[in-house]
Design an enzyme around this catalytic site. Structure first.
Site, PDB file in Angstrom:
ATOM      1  N   GLY A  37       0.838  -1.189   0.000  1.00  0.00           N
ATOM      2  CA  GLY A  37       0.000   0.000   0.000  1.00  0.00           C
ATOM      3  C   GLY A  37       0.869   1.234   0.000  1.00  0.00           C
ATOM      4  CB  SER A  38       0.106   4.743   0.809  1.00  0.00           C
ATOM      5  OG  SER A  38      -0.493   4.517   2.073  1.00  0.00           O
ATOM      6  CB  ALA A  41       5.821  -4.396   0.309  1.00  0.00           C
ATOM      7  CB  VAL A  42       2.311  -6.928   3.885  1.00  0.00           C
ATOM      8  CG1 VAL A  42       2.144  -8.053   4.896  1.00  0.00           C
ATOM      9  CG2 VAL A  42       1.848  -5.614   4.478  1.00  0.00           C
ATOM     10  CG  ASP A 151      -8.066   2.711   9.063  1.00  0.00           C
ATOM     11  OD1 ASP A 151      -9.155   2.986   8.533  1.00  0.00           O
ATOM     12  OD2 ASP A 151      -7.073   2.351   8.420  1.00  0.00           O
TER      13      ASP A 151
END
Length: 1001
Positions: A37-38, A41-42, A151
Site C-alpha cells: 500500500g502507500s 509492502a507486506v 481505522d
C-alpha cells in the site's frame, strides 16, 4: 520525538529501545510479498530459528517527508508495544535495515472483507455478531487504556485458524485520547473526525461509529456511500443523517445495535464497554460459527482457484491445438463468465481505491510478477501452475500446526511430461499440496484485482493522501500557533505577576522603613520629653530659688525697716521704762521674726505646690503631645498604606485590561488563522473535486472512444452472425426444397415432372430473393440501430455522469457552507465565552478589591480604636494618679500658652496645639490654658506692711489653699474626667459606627 530529529536516528535512548539491532535478513527467510500500500509492502516469511510463519511489514522512511514517515513508524511501534490482548494482532519486534523498518507480526488467515469477496454475498447475522463481539473486546481494551484505533473496518479485522478475531493496522491509531487529527479511511470515518480541526477533539467513540459502518459493510458487502467519490463521501457524512441497514431481513437487535453505534452526536453514542452488554452480541450462538465460516471460505477459495486453474489450462491447450481464432472465442466466453463472477466489485470502478490506502496486510493488494514468455506449451503451463500457486497463497495467512515441518521449497518442481494426456488426479493432488502448505481465505483473483486497482488508482489515492497531509499540516500549524500564543500569554502573565510582586515588595520595604522611622521619631520624642521635663523642673526651681532669695532679702530689708520704725516709736515714747521697752521690742522682733518665718514657710509650701502642679501639668501636656504625635504617625502610616493599596489596585486593573486586550488579540489571531486554513482547505477541496470531475469525464470520453473504435469490430461480428443465420436459413430452405421435390416427383406422373421442377425452381428463386432482401434490410437496420443505440447510450452516460458530478459539487458547496457557518458560530461563541470569562474575572477582581478595601478600612478603624482606647486608658490612669496626688484635672489644664512661653523660653515649641484638643478629626479634649509661671499667684501674700495686710494676705492665702485643696481638686478632676470620658467615648463610637474612611490630610 522532536520533529527536527533526523529520520532513522537512534541517538535518543527512548527511540533506540524500540528497535532490535539484529540484521532481519539473517533472521527471516523465504520472504514473499503478499500485499502493499502507500506505506510499503507486506511479506510472509519464516523465522530462521523457529520456522515460525510471521508477517513482515516493510516501511521505508527515505525520500520525501522522511521525518513524517519516521515519526509514523515510531508511533506505530510504540502503540504495538503498549498493547497485548487476545483480540489484537501480536507484535513480535521491529528491525531497521537500509532506511526501511521491518515490523514483524503474527500471521492471520485473512480479513472479514475477504469473506465478502469470496462468497459474493453478505454474512449471516450470527457471523456478524461473532466478528463484532471480538472486535468490541479489542476496542474495549484499547479504550480502557485511552487508545484510539481510528481505522476500524472489515479489512482491518483479521481472523485466525481457531476463529479468533484480531484488530490490526494501528498505523492510524492515537496514543492519546482525546485526539483531533484527520486520519482514517473516508467511508468509515466518524463525523467528528472529519470535523476534527473545525469543532474540536474526539475520543474512542469514533471507533464505535466505524464499527457500526463495518456492521453495515458485512451486512451489505459495501459500506454506505461506497459508490460515491471518497471526498464527496466525507462531505456527505459530515452533514447528512446517519446511515441505516437497508434490508428488512435483519433482526431488531441488529438494527438497534447499528443505530446506537451510528448516533450522530458523540455524547449519545455508547462506549465499547456498554456495547459489550448489548443483546446483539450477547445472544446465544454456536461456538464454532467462525470456525465453520472460515472452513467454508477456505473450501470456496480452493474451488475458485481450481476453476481458474482449469480455465487457464484449457485456454493454453486450445491455443496450442485450435489456433488463435478459437482462443479469441474462448476469451470472449471467459470474459462473460468473469463478468458474471466479479462484476459486482469491478462495477465500482475507480471509486473503490480509497479504502486501500490504510488497510492491513490481509486486505491490501499483493504484488505478483507477470508470467514470463514460455518457449513451448508445456513450460508455459508449468510456469502458470507454479505461479498460480504463489498468487493463490498471496495473503496474510496462518500456518497449520500439523504443517510446520514442510520442505524448504513448497512449490512443485516436476510436471507431467506430456500435456496432451496429463493424469488429472495427480495434477490436482499436486495443486492441493501446494495450497495446503498455507491456509488462506483469499483468492488469486482478489490479489490480482487489488494489484490492478492499486496501480490504476494511484492518482486518486495520492489526492486523498495529500488532502489528509494538508489537514494534518493545518492542525499542526494551528496547534503551533496556539502553543506560541499560550507561551506568550504565560510570559506576559509572568511579567505582570513579577511587576506586581516587585511593587508589593517595594511597598513593604517603604512601609517597613516608615515604621522604623516612626519608631525612631517616638524614641527621639520620648528622650526629648524627658530632657524637657528635667529642664522645666530646673527652670522652675531656679526661678523659685531666685524668688526665695529675693523674698529673704526683702524680709531682711523689711525687718531692718521695721526695726528702725519700732526703735523710733520707742524713742518717741519716753515715758515707757527702758526694760519694758526692751521687752516690747524683743516681743515685736520675735513676732515679726515669727511672721517672717511663717511667710517663708508659706512661700516654700506654695513653691513646692506650684512645682508639683506645674510638673504635673507639664507631664500631662507632654502625654497629650505624645498622643498627638502617635496619632499623626498612625495617620501617616494608614494614609501610606491606603495610598499603596490604591496603587496596587490600580495596577491590578491595568494588568486586567492588558490581559484582556492580549486575550482578545490572541483569539482574533487564532480565528483569523482558522479562517485562512478553512479557506485554503475549501480551495483544495474544490480543486480536488474539479480535478476528479475532469478525470471522470476524461475516463468516460476514453471509454466512448474505445467503444466507437470497437464498434466496427462489433458490427462485423453482428453482420457475421446475421450472415450465419441467413446461411442456416438457406440451408434449411434447400433441404426443404429437396424434400418437397422428391415428394412431388414421387406423387406426380413423369410427364409432369419437368413442369413441376420448373415451378419449384422458380419458387425457390423467388424465396431466396425475398430472403436476400430481408438479409440486406436486417444488415442495414442493425447498422443504423447499433449506431443510434451507441450514441444514445453514450449520451445517457454523459448525462448521468454530469448529474452525478453536479450533485457531488453541490454537496461540496453545501458542506463548505455548513463549515463556514459552523466556524462563524464557533467564533461568535468563543468571543462570547471570552467576554463572559473576562467579565467574570473583572467582577471577581472588583470584588477582591472591594474586600481588600473593606478589610483595610476595618484594620484602619481597629487601629484608630485601639490607639484611642489605649491613649484614653493612659489619660485616665494619669488623671487618677493626679487625683490621688490631690490635683484637679481642671487646674492641670489651666495654663495659658503665653505664660508657658514667657516663663519657659524653650517651651514655645510645645504650644503648637494650645488647647491640647484633638486634631482635625480625632484627639484628646484638653482644658483651658495653664497659669503663667513666675508671677505672683492669686491669693498670695502681699508685700510686708501692716499686720492687717498680713492678715488679709493670710486669709487670701487660706482661700487659695482651700481652692487648691485635695477635695476641691478631686471634685474638679472627677467632673472634668467625666466630661472628657464622655467626649472621648462619643468621638470613637461615632467614628467606628460611621464606618467611613477618615481623612488625615
Amino acid at each position: 520525538m522532536p520533529s527536527t530529529s533526523r529520520a532513522g536516528s537512534l541517538k535518543d535512548q527512548d527511540i533506540a529501545e524500540l528497535f532490535f539491532r539484529d540484521d532481519p535478513e539473517k533472521l527471516f527467510s523465504d520472504l514473499r510479498e503478499i500485499g502493499h500500500g502507500s506505506f510499503g509492502a507486506v511479506y510472509f516469511a519464516h523465522d530462521a530459528s523457529t520456522r515460525e510463519v510471521v508477517a513482515i511489514k516493510k516501511m521505508s522512511y527515505s525520500g520525501k517527508q522522511s521525518n513524517e514517515k519516521w515519526q509514523d513508524i515510531v508511533k506505530e511501534v510504540k502503540f504495538l508495544q503498549r498493547i497485548k490482548h487476545p483480540n489484537s494482532i501480536e507484535y513480535k519486534g521491529c528491525y531497521l535495515r537500509e532506511h526501511t523498518a521491518w515490523l514483524v507480526m503474527e500471521y492471520c488467515l485473512g480479513s472479514a472483507s475477504d469473506l465478502l469477496e469470496v462468497h459474493k454475498k453478505p454474512l449471516q447475522e450470527i457471523e456478524i455478531a461473532a466478528i463484532t463481539h471480538g472486535a468490541l473486546q479489542g476496542l474495549a481494551y484499547l479504550h480502557s487504556h485511552n487508545l484510539i484505533h481510528r481505522d476500524i473496518k472489515a479489512g482491518n479485522i483479521l481472523l485466525t485458524e481457531p476463529g479468533q478475531v484480531k484488530l490490526a493496522d494501528f498505523g492510524s491509531a492515537s496514543i492519546a485520547s482525546p485526539a483531533n487529527s484527520f486520519v482514517g479511511t473516508p467511508y468509515w470515518m466518524a463525523p467528528e473526525v472529519i470535523l476534527a480541526m473545525d469543532e474540536g477533539q474526539y475520543d474512542g467513540k469514533v471507533d464505535v461509529w466505524s464499527l457500526g459502518i463495518t456492521c453495515i459493510e458485512l451486512a451489505e458487502r459495501k459500506p454506505p456511500l461506497f459508490n460515491m467519490n471518497a471526498m464527496s463521501a466525507l462531505y456527505h457524512i459530515a452533514q447528512n443523517e446517519s446511515p441505516t441497514l437497508q434490508s428488512n431481513e435483519w433482526s431488531d437487535f441488529f438494527r438497534n445495535f447499528v443505530d446506537s453505534c451510528l448516533q450522530k452526536i458523540p455524547q449519545d453514542r455508547p462506549t465499547s464497554d456498554e456495547l459489550l452488554k448489548n443483546m446483539f452480541v450477547l445472544l446465544e450462538r454456536p461456538e464454532t460459527v467462525l470456525i465453520d465460516l472460515i472452513q467454508r471460505t477456505k473450501d470456496a477459495v480452493r474451488e475458485l482457484d481450481n476453476l481458474q486453474y482449469r480455465k487457464m489450462k484449457k485456454l493454453l491447450f486450445q491455443e496450442a491445438h485450435n489456433g488463435p481464432a478459437v482462443e479469441t472465442h474462448e476469451e470472449e466466453e471467459e470474459q462473460e463468465h468473469g463478468v458474471g463472477r466479479t462484476g459486482t466489485v469491478n462495477s465500482i470502478g475507480s471509486n473503490q481505491s480509497i479504502p486501500s490506502m490504510s488497510i492491513s496486510a490481509s486486505s491490501q493488494s499483493s504484488s505478483v510478477t507477470s508470467l514470463p514468455d514460455a518457449s513451448d506449451d508445456k513450460s508455459e503451463l508449468d510456469m502458470m501452475e507454479g505461479d498460480h500457486t504463489v498468487m493463490s497463497n498471496s495473503s496474510v495467512i496462518h500456518l497449520k500446526p500439523e504443517e510446520e515441518n514442510y520442505p524448504e521449497e513448497p512449490e512443485p518442481r516436476t510436471r507431467p511430461s506430456e500435456p496432451h494426456s496429463p493424469p488429472q488426479v495427480s495434477r490436482h493432488k499436486s495443486h492441493y499440496r501446494n495450497r495446503e502448505h498455507f491456509a488462506t481465505i483469499r483468492t488469486a483473483s482478489l490479489v490480482t484485482r487489488q494489484i490492478q486497482e492499486h496501480e490504476q488508482d494511484s492518482e486518486l489515492r495520492e489526492q486523498m493522501s495529500g488532502y489528509k497531509r494538508m489537514r494534518r499540516q493545518h492542525q499542526k500549524q494551528l496547534m503551533a500557533l496556539e502553543n506560541k500564543l499560550k507561551a506568550e500569554m504565560d510570559e506576559h502573565r509572568l511579567r505582570l505577576d513579577k511587576d506586581l510582586e516587585t511593587q508589593r515588595n517595594n511597598f513593604s520595604a517603604e512601609m517597613e522603613k516608615l515604621v522604623k522611622k516612626h519608631q525612631a521619631a517616638m524614641e527621639k520624642e520620648l528622650k526629648s520629653i524627658a530632657n524637657d521635663e528635667k529642664k522645666f523642673q530646673q527652670h522652675i526651681q531656679a526661678q523659685q530659688k531666685k524668688e526665695l532669695n529675693n523674698f529673704l532679702e526683702s524680709q531682711k530689708r523689711e525687718y531692718k525697716l521695721r526695726k528702725e520704725q519700732l526703735k523710733e516709736e520707742l524713742n518717741e515714747n519716753q515715758s515707757t521704762p527702758k526694760k519694758e521697752k526692751q521687752e516690747w521690742l524683743s516681743k515685736q522682733k520675735e513676732n515679726f521674726q515669727h511672721f517672717q518665718a511663717e511667710e517663708e514657710a508659706n512661700l516654700l509650701r506654695r513653691q513646692r505646690q506650684y512645682l508639683d502642679l506645674e510638673c504635673r501639668r507639664f507631664k500631662r501636656r507632654m502625654l497629650l503631645n505624645r498622643h498627638n504625635s502617635e496619632q499623626d504617625l498612625v495617620r501617616e502610616e494608614l494614609n501610606k498604606r491606603q495610598t499603596q493599596k490604591d496603587l496596587e489596585h490600580a495596577m491590578l486593573l491595568r494588568q486586567h485590561e492588558s490581559m484582556q486586550e492580549l486575550e482578545f488579540r490572541h483569539l482574533n489571531t487564532i480565528q483569523k488563522m482558522r479562517c485562512e486554513l478553512i479557506k485554503l482547505q475549501h480551495q483544495t477541496e474544490l480543486t480536488n473535486q474539479l480535478e476528479y470531475n475532469k478525470r471522470r469525464e476524461r475516463e468516460l470520453r476514453r471509454k466512448h472512444v474505445m467503444e466507437v473504435r470497437q464498434q466496427p469490430k462489433s458490427l462485423k461480428s453482428k453482420e457475421l452472425q446475421i450472415k450465419k443465420q441467413f446461411q442456416d436459413t438457406c440451408k434449411i430452405q434447400t433441404r426443404q426444397y429437396k424434400a418437397l421435390r422428391n415428394h412431388l416427383l414421387d406423387t406426380t406422373p413423369k410427364n409432369e415432372h419437368k413442369a413441376v421442377l420448373k415451378r419449384l425452381k422458380e419458387e425457390q428463386t423467388r424465396k431466396l430473393a425475398i430472403l436476400a432482401e430481408q438479409y440486406d434490410h436486417s444488415i442495414n437496420e442493425m447498422l443504423s440501430t447499433q449506431a443510434l443505440r451507441l450514441d444514445e447510450a453514450q449520451e445517457a452516460e454523459c448525462q448521468v455522469l454530469k448529474m452525478q458530478l453536479q450533485q457531488e459539487l453541490e454537496l461540496l458547496n453545501a458542506y463548505q457552507s455548513k463549515i463556514k457557518m459552523q466556524a462563524e458560530a464557533q467564533h461568535e461563541r468563543e468571543i462570547h465565552e471570552l467576554e463572559q470569562r473576562v467579565s467574570l474575572h473583572r467582577g471577581l477582581l472588583e470584588q477582591k478589591i472591594e474586600e481588600e478595601m473593606l478589610a483595610l478600612q476595618n484594620e484602619r478603624t481597629e487601629r484608630i480604636r485601639s490607639l484611642l482606647e489605649r491613649q484614653a486608658r493612659e489619660i485616665e490612669a494619669f488623671d487618677s494618679e493626679s487625683m490621688r496626688l490631690g490635683f484637679s484635672n481642671m487646674i492641670l489644664s489651666n495654663l495659658s500658652p503665653e505664660a508657658f512661653s514667657h516663663s519657659y523660653p524653650g517651651a514655645s515649641g510645645w504650644s503648637h496645639n494650645p488647647t491640647g484638643g484633638p486634631g482635625p478629626h480625632w484627639g484628646h479634649p484638653m482644658a483651658g490654658p495653664p497659669q503663667a509661671w513666675g508671677h505672683p499667684m492669686q491669693g498670695g501674700p502681699q508685700p510686708w506692711g501692716h499686720p492687717s495686710g498680713s492678715v488679709q494676705g493670710v486669709s487670701r492665702g487660706s482661700t487659695m489653699g482651700v481652692r487648691n485643696s485635695p477635695q476641691a481638686l478631686r471634685r474638679t478632676a472627677s467632673g472634668g474626667q467625666t466630661e472628657q470620658g464622655m467626649s472621648r467615648s462619643t468621638s470613637v463610637t461615632s467614628q467606628i459606627s460611621n464606618g467611613s474612611r477618615m481623612s488625615y490630610t
